[in-house]
Design a protein around this motif. Structure first.
Motif, PDB file in Angstrom:
ATOM      1  N   GLY A  48       0.834  -1.206   0.000  1.00  0.00           N
ATOM      2  CA  GLY A  48       0.000   0.000   0.000  1.00  0.00           C
ATOM      3  C   GLY A  48       0.859   1.243   0.000  1.00  0.00           C
ATOM      4  O   GLY A  48       1.983   1.255  -0.501  1.00  0.00           O
ATOM      5  N   SER A  49       0.308   2.291   0.585  1.00  0.00           N
ATOM      6  CA  SER A  49       1.042   3.555   0.559  1.00  0.00           C
ATOM      7  C   SER A  49       1.247   4.035   1.984  1.00  0.00           C
ATOM      8  O   SER A  49       0.369   3.850   2.835  1.00  0.00           O
ATOM      9  CB  SER A  49       0.232   4.591  -0.223  1.00  0.00           C
ATOM     10  N   PHE A  50       2.410   4.589   2.216  1.00  0.00           N
ATOM     11  CA  PHE A  50       2.645   5.110   3.557  1.00  0.00           C
ATOM     12  C   PHE A  50       3.741   6.161   3.588  1.00  0.00           C
ATOM     13  O   PHE A  50       4.694   6.119   2.818  1.00  0.00           O
ATOM     14  CB  PHE A  50       2.991   3.993   4.556  1.00  0.00           C
ATOM     15  N   ALA A  51       3.490   7.134   4.449  1.00  0.00           N
ATOM     16  CA  ALA A  51       4.568   7.986   4.932  1.00  0.00           C
ATOM     17  C   ALA A  51       4.421   7.825   6.424  1.00  0.00           C
ATOM     18  O   ALA A  51       3.298   7.866   6.944  1.00  0.00           O
ATOM     19  CB  ALA A  51       4.325   9.429   4.532  1.00  0.00           C
ATOM     20  N   MET A  52       5.519   7.572   7.126  1.00  0.00           N
ATOM     21  CA  MET A  52       5.370   7.380   8.564  1.00  0.00           C
ATOM     22  C   MET A  52       6.555   7.908   9.343  1.00  0.00           C
ATOM     23  O   MET A  52       7.662   8.047   8.810  1.00  0.00           O
ATOM     24  CB  MET A  52       5.096   5.914   8.894  1.00  0.00           C
ATOM     25  N   ALA A  53       6.291   8.209  10.589  1.00  0.00           N
ATOM     26  CA  ALA A  53       7.346   8.591  11.522  1.00  0.00           C
ATOM     27  C   ALA A  53       7.159   7.731  12.757  1.00  0.00           C
ATOM     28  O   ALA A  53       6.022   7.540  13.227  1.00  0.00           O
ATOM     29  CB  ALA A  53       7.245  10.068  11.866  1.00  0.00           C
ATOM     30  N   VAL A  54       8.270   7.174  13.248  1.00  0.00           N
ATOM     31  CA  VAL A  54       8.198   6.227  14.355  1.00  0.00           C
ATOM     32  C   VAL A  54       9.159   6.647  15.458  1.00  0.00           C
ATOM     33  O   VAL A  54      10.289   7.082  15.190  1.00  0.00           O
ATOM     34  CB  VAL A  54       8.593   4.790  13.905  1.00  0.00           C
ATOM     35  N   LEU A  55       8.690   6.477  16.680  1.00  0.00           N
ATOM     36  CA  LEU A  55       9.511   6.802  17.855  1.00  0.00           C
ATOM     37  C   LEU A  55       9.448   5.604  18.794  1.00  0.00           C
ATOM     38  O   LEU A  55       8.390   4.988  18.960  1.00  0.00           O
ATOM     39  CB  LEU A  55       8.895   8.050  18.507  1.00  0.00           C
TER      40      LEU A  55
END
Ligand code: M6R
Length: 624
Positions: A171-178
Motif C-alpha cells: 500500500g502507501s505510507f509515509a510514517m514517523a516512528v519513535l
C-alpha cells in the motif's frame, strides 16, 4: 491525506509539532494527536477527536515540558471513524513504540489477524495500528530485551525492526516512528505518500510538507519512494528499504513561512483570492517574451522536436485542476493542437489509447493527488511522455513526470483552490503560446500581441477584485438559496463548473455548472421561480447565444446575475450585474472566475461555514 510532523532537537517538541500540525491541518482535520518522550515519565501521548486547537488546549493542561523529541498527526479518516481511539499516534502493546502514518496499508487485515493470534491487543479500527504492533513484533524478534540500553546498540536494532516491518507492508505510507527506549532517534519512511525532512541547526524535522517547518528551516530533503531516514538532532542518514545508505543533497525552499499565514485576512481562501494578480505575474514571469521560447525550453527541458511531432495533448487532472484543464483544451485547440481532457480518476481505460504521439499534461496543485499520479503511471506505461503543471516543488508528480512546469503561486492553504487555479490557467496559456510558436501555428506578431495581452492580466484581476463589494451584496441577497445554477459557453463553460464547485465545497449547497446551450436539452426543467442563475456573459462570439439562454432561464422564473464586461453589459438583461474588465475572449476565464470565487466565499461566510476547512474534505487527496 493526513499531515505528519516530527521533531528532534533542544526545544519542547509539542510546541513545534502543534505549530506544524496547524499548518498541515488542510490535509485533514477530523482528529489529531502528538506523542513525545518525557525523560522522567516515559511516553507522552495526547489525542483528540477534532481540530488542532482542541489538542493545543489539552496539551496546555498537561504539558510535555522537557521532552525534545516527538511526532504528531492530523487525520483524514480512511479506516475507522474520526474518534480519539482512531486518532494517531498509535502505540504498541507496551506503549513503547509510537507511530504516525499517512496512506493506506492494503494488507493490514492479514497482518492484524496474525498479530492477534500472537497475543497483540488492538485499541483502534485503523490500518495504521497493525504497523506499530508489527514493529513491536520485529523488535521482539531481535531479542532487544537482553541488549544494553546504550543508544549505539538499540538504535541499529530499532532501525532494523522498522525496516523489516516495512518490508511486509503493501500500500502507501509515509510514517514517523519513535521508540521510548531510543529517544535520540526518529525513523521516517516513505512509499507513495509524501514525506520531507527539514534540516536545522541542532534540530531536525519530519513533515508531510515543508510548510510545517519553514519557520525554522528552509533546507529540506524530499524522501523518494522506498526510502527511510534516521533522524537525530545533529544528523540525518538516508537508506533504501534494503538498508543500503543513499545520499541526498538538501534543496533550499523559496517559500517563506509568512506566505502560509493569513496576513490580516479572515480566511486563507480570501487571502488567496486576493493573491491572484501575483500568482499570474509569477507564473508568467520570464516565460513569454522573447517568444523564441528558449527560456521556457531551458526551464522545462521539453524538446522542440517532441512539441513539433506530437499529434495531440491529453490533459489529466482532478477537481479544480480538471477545470483548468478544460480551459486548456480551448486554448490549445485555438492554436490548432487537438486536446482531450479527462478526470484522472476516469482515465484508466483511456490510457491505452495514448502513445508517444500524445503529450500528457498532468495538472495538480499539490502534485500528490493519488488519482492523478496513478493516471500518469498508466499513461507512461502506454509510451506517452508526461509534462506536469504543479505548484509543489519536490512533490511526487515532479519526480514521476518527464518534464515539469511550476506555477509560482506560493503555498495554497484554503481547501477550496483559487490562486492555484489561476496559476494553472496562466501555465496553460504559457504552454499554448510556446507550442504554437514552435509548431509555427501562429505568426510572431500575433504571438507577441497575445503575450502582451496576457501580461496585462494581473492588473485586470486587481480591477476585478475591486468589485468585491458588489459581489458581497448579491451573495447576501442569495445567501439562503439551496440551489444555484451557473451557465456559460465555450471557454467560460469550465468557469461555470468551477463556480459551482466552489459553492458546493465550502457552503454545502447544491450547485450545477452547465453549458448554457445544453440547458434546453433537459436541465432547464429544474429552474423554478427565483432560482439564482449566474451566467458568464462577457464579450465573445457566443454572446448573443448566451443572451438567448439567459432569456430562456428568465422566462422560467430564474433570477439572473450576469458576469459582464463594460461592452457586453449593454446587450444583456439581468436582475444583477457583476462587471469585470474586458480582455481578449480567449483570456477571459482569468477574469470571469474572480467574482465567482468571491461569490462562493461570501455565500459560505453568510452561512457561517468553516471556509478554509470544509466538512468531509482535505486539501490533498492521496487516496484513490
Ligand atoms: O492538488 P490537486 O490540484 O491535484 O487537487 C485536485 C483536487 O483535489 C482539488 O482541485 C479540489 O477539487 C479542490 N478542493 C477544489 O477547490
Amino acid at each position: 491525506m493526513c499531515g505528519i510532523t516530527g521533531y528532534i532537537g533542544e526545544k519542547t517538541a509539542t510546541d513545534i509539532l502543534v505549530d506544524g500540525l496547524k499548518r498541515l491541518e488542510y490535509r485533514g482535520y477530523d482528529s489529531c494527536g502528538v506523542a513525545g518522550i518525557n525523560p522522567e515519565k516515559g511516553l507522552y501521548l495526547k489525542r483528540v477527536s477534532g481540530r488542532v486547537d482542541a489538542l493545543d488546549a489539552l496539551i496546555a493542561k498537561d504539558p510535555l515540558k522537557k521532552g525534545t523529541v516527538g511526532i504528531g498527526h492530523t487525520r483524514w479518516a480512511t479506516h475507522g471513524v474520526p474518534s480519539e481511539d482512531n486518532a494517531h499516534p498509535h502505540t504498541d502493546c507496551k506503549n513503547e513504540v509510537v507511530l504516525v502514518h499517512n496512506g493506506i496499508i492494503e494488507n493490514y487485515l492479514e497482518i492484524k489477524e496474525q498479530l492477534l493470534r500472537t497475543g497483540h491487543k488492538f485499541k483502534s479500527e485503523t490500518d495504521t495500528e497493525a504497523v506499530v504492533h508489527l514493529i513491536e513484533e520485529k523488535i521482539k524478534g531481535l531479542n532487544v530485551s537482553g541488549a544494553a540500553a546504550r543508544s549505539d546498540v538499540l538504535e541499529p536494532m530499532f532501525f532494523e525492526a522498522v525496516r523489516r516491518a516495512i518490508a511486509e507492508l503493501k500500500g502507501s505510507f509515509a510514517m514517523a516512528v519513535l521508540w521510548a527506549r531510543c529517544p535520540g532517534m526518529l525513523l521516517a519512511a516513505r512509499q507513495h505518500s509524501p514525506l520531507v525532512i527539514g534540516l536545522g541547526g541542532g534540530e531536525n524535522f519530519i513533515a508531510s510538507d515543508v510548510s510545517a517547518f519553514l519557520k525554522y528551516t528552509k533546507k529540506a530533503v524530499f524522501l523518494n519512494d522506498g526510502e527511510m531516514a534516521a533522524v537525530k538532532k545533529d544528523s540525518v542518514l538516508y537508506f533504501n528499504f534494503q538498508g543500503k545508505k543513499v545520499e541526498h543533497s538538501p534543496v533550499t525552499i523559496q517559500w517563506d513561512s509568512t506566505m502560509a499565514e493569513k496576513g490580516g485576512y479572515k480566511h486563507f481562501m480570501l487571502k488567496e483570492i486576493h493573491e491572484q494578480p501575483e500568482s499570474v505575474e509569477n507564473t508568467l514571469r520570464g516565460r513569454l517574451l522573447p517568444l523564441k521560447g528558449d527560456i521556457l525550453q531551458r526551464e522545462i527541458n521539453l524538446p522542440s522536436e517532441l512539441i513539433r511531432n506530437i499529434k495531440g495533448v491529453q490533459i489529466i487532472a482532478c477537481g479544480t485542476a480538471y477545470h483548468a484543464g478544460l480551459v486548456g483544451r480551448y486554448v490549445f485547440e485555438n492554436f490548432g493542437l487537438p486536446t482531450s481532457v479527462d478526470f484522472a480518476s476516469e482515465f484508466s481505460d483511456r490510457a491505452k489509447i495514448v502513445n508517444k504521439d500524445i503529450l500528457i499534461i498532468a495538472v495538480s496543485q499539490s502534485g500528490e493527488t493519488a488519482d492523478t499520479l496513478y493516471a500518469v503511471r498508466e499513461a507512461k506505461a502506454s509510451g506517452a511522455k508526461v509534462l506536469a503543471i504543479t505548484n509543489t516543488l519536490g512533490s511526487t508528480l515532479t519526480r514521476e513526470a518527464d518534464y515539469v512546469l511550476y506555477t509560482h503561486c506560493g503555498p495554497e492553504i484554503g481547501v477550496a483552490s483559487t490562486k492555484a487555479f489561476i496559476g494553472q490557467l496562466a501555465a496553460m496559456y504559457v504552454l499554448a503560446i510556446h507550442f504554437a510558436v514552435i509548431r509555427k501555428n501562429i505568426f510572431d506578431a500575433d504571438a507577441r500581441e497575445y503575450a502582451n495581452e496576457l501580461l496585462k492580466i494581473p492588473r485586470l484581476i486587481e480591477a476585478a477584485l475591486e468589485g468585491s463589494d458588489a459581489v458581497l451584496k448579491i451573495a447576501e441577497h442569495f445567501a439562503k438559496s439551496e440551489h444555484f445554477l451557473f451557465i456559460a459557453r465555450h471557454i467560460n463553460f469550465p468557469i461555470a463548473l468551477e463556480g459551482a464547485l466552489k459553492i458546493k465545497e465550502i457552503s454545502y449547497v447544491h450547485a450545477e455548472g452547465y453549458a448554457a446551450g445544453e440547458m434546453k436539452h433537459g436541465p432547464i426543467a429544474i429552474i423554478y421561480k427565483g432560482m439564482p442563475v449566474l451566467a458568464v456573459a462577457t464579450t465573445s462570439k457566443m454572446l448573443s447565444l448566451v443572451a438567448n439562454n439567459i432569456e430562456e432561464a428568465k422566462a422560467r422564473g430564474a433570477e439572473v446575475t450576469a458576469i459582464v464586461d463594460e461592452d457586453s453589459r449593454k446587450l444583456i438583461k439581468a436582475s444583477h450585474y457583476i462587471t469585470v474588465p474586458r480582455t481578449a475572449e480567449i483570456l477571459s476565464p482569468l477574469l470571469t472566475v474572480i467574482p465567482l470565487q468571491l461569490f462562493a466565499y461570501f455565500i459560505a461566510l453568510a452561512k457561517k461555514c468553516d471556509i478554509d476547512k470544509p466538512r468531509n474534505l482535505a486539501k490533498s487527496v492521496t487516496v484513490r
